[in-house]
Design an enzyme around this catalytic site. Sequence first.
Site, mmCIF file in Angstrom:
data_model
loop_
_atom_site.group_PDB
_atom_site.id
_atom_site.type_symbol
_atom_site.label_atom_id
_atom_site.label_comp_id
_atom_site.label_asym_id
_atom_site.label_seq_id
_atom_site.Cartn_x
_atom_site.Cartn_y
_atom_site.Cartn_z
ATOM 1 N N ASP A 1 -3.881 -15.749 6.262
ATOM 2 C CA ASP A 1 -2.581 -16.156 5.714
ATOM 3 C C ASP A 1 -1.842 -17.145 6.613
ATOM 4 O OD1 ASP A 1 -2.966 -14.596 3.514
ATOM 5 O OD2 ASP A 1 -1.887 -12.869 4.311
ATOM 6 N N ARG B 1 -5.430 -17.279 -10.372
ATOM 7 C CA ARG B 1 -6.258 -16.803 -9.252
ATOM 8 C C ARG B 1 -7.453 -15.974 -9.753
ATOM 9 N NH1 ARG B 1 -2.311 -14.759 -4.625
ATOM 10 N NH2 ARG B 1 -4.295 -14.750 -3.511
ATOM 11 N N LYS C 1 -5.460 -19.069 -2.770
ATOM 12 C CA LYS C 1 -4.296 -18.253 -2.379
ATOM 13 C C LYS C 1 -3.140 -18.565 -3.338
ATOM 14 C CE LYS C 1 -6.225 -15.991 0.911
ATOM 15 N NZ LYS C 1 -6.456 -14.556 0.713
ATOM 16 N N GLN D 1 -8.402 -7.283 -0.218
ATOM 17 C CA GLN D 1 -7.926 -6.934 -1.560
ATOM 18 C C GLN D 1 -9.067 -6.380 -2.399
ATOM 19 O OE1 GLN D 1 -5.898 -10.338 -3.186
ATOM 20 N NE2 GLN D 1 -4.211 -10.174 -1.727
ATOM 21 N N ARG E 1 0.830 -1.213 0.000
ATOM 22 C CA ARG E 1 0.000 0.000 0.000
ATOM 23 C C ARG E 1 0.860 1.257 0.000
ATOM 24 N NH1 ARG E 1 -2.735 -4.196 1.762
ATOM 25 N NH2 ARG E 1 -5.024 -4.245 1.739
#
Length: 435
Positions: free
Chosen positions: A318, A123, A345, A168, A27
């Site tokens: 995660d 993905r 993922k 996200q 970011r």
Amino acid sequence: MRLQVEPASAALGGRVQPPGDKSVSHRAALFGGLAEGTTRIHGFLEAEDTLATLHAMQALGAEVRRDGGEIEIRGGELRAPETVLDLGNAGTGIRLLAGALAGHRSLIGQRLVLTGDASLQKRPMGRIIRPLARMGAQIEADQGRAPLTVRVSTLHGCEHELEIASAQVKSAILLAGLQADGRTSVIEPGPSRDHTERLLPAFGAQPERFDGGVAVSGPVTLQAAEVTVPGDLSSAAFLVAAALLVPDSAIELGPVGLNPTRDGFLRIVEAMAPGRVQSAIDSQASAGDEPVGTLTVRAPDRLQAIDIPADWVPLAIDEFPIVMAMAAAAEGVTRIRGAAELRVKESDRLAVMAEQLGRLGVRVDEYPDGADVYGGAVNGGVVDAGGDHRIAMSLAVLALVANGPVAIDGAEWIRTSYPGFVDDLAALGARAVWA
Ligand code: S3P
């Protein structure tokens, strides 16, 4: 490359500073590239994922000066890049950048292509393409997968209700909202990490939080900021697990970010080893309003299996590879459900972990949205990281309590998020070498 890990012959001890937070580094680089003026970033994560985002901003015209993790980025005047923007393995990079560029006012009418490596090209991108299209974005993708071809167009704000809690997706929409006319709001089914909301005010935007969601009103031009990136709790998690697994270990880690929307792992270890991981918030990062503190870890006699509550899953999304590794050495059966997201993922983490733990003699029953992990003895052997950094590190940590050496093929994927992992593990007393 193969990483060879020996079973620990002594307790782990010492203090380590985990690397900069991956989510915050992405970011900071992205906002710095969008913002007018010179942004300074301290403690930037120098790993493949976050450098891919930084390089993408450079290709879009931002000027970057790098001295290790100290970054200066002069942004604001973007131009169409000469080549495809390659975000490598970084889901955060491609999704947030697609949102930020879809309606970027200095690129209207330009055609940009965003892509990544073989894993990223598998993905799902429909989850950002659909909501952005409702705002007027023009993004083409074959079967909802990268490469994404973005025809930059004028956007209008609108209200979005997400089916899954995803930082996200939320962030991609908010960044598009900064370029759009009017109000863009995102309502989520549950909390997801809020680094975007915390960092944007430092760059002069004011996201408006409300119960169950967040909104921005555009158009907004970001202004340069000074950002200190906290240590990454998701990277620290591997070292926490190592110290919980190896008998008599006692370590300290930090400072690391202790953002409450990312604390699921701390809740899980508190349930598996009550009182053995202490976290103390001792400061706020200088920009980004992130709570930061130190972790102290003392090994329990034995980790206990747990049923992981479904509402903890997004808060620890995660950390499931390392939780499954800990569960393999715990007493009892650990049950994970409501975690179908793990299948999309960097790899299908439920399938890859089940297969690799199986190679070490651990029983794992897989379900569409989770797994049961049977704790017990762990054998030595040869395993494969499955192209996934977090799986490579999880298997390396579990190897410390195996009955014999474990060789992990494809362990070079660790570079994606934590290039210093093997050195940090060794600094605590573990024996791991590149074979
Ligand atoms: C991230 C959000 C999470 C997480 C990823 C980083 C972010 O993904 O898994 O590693 O920085 O916003 P989702 O938003 O898909 O859950």
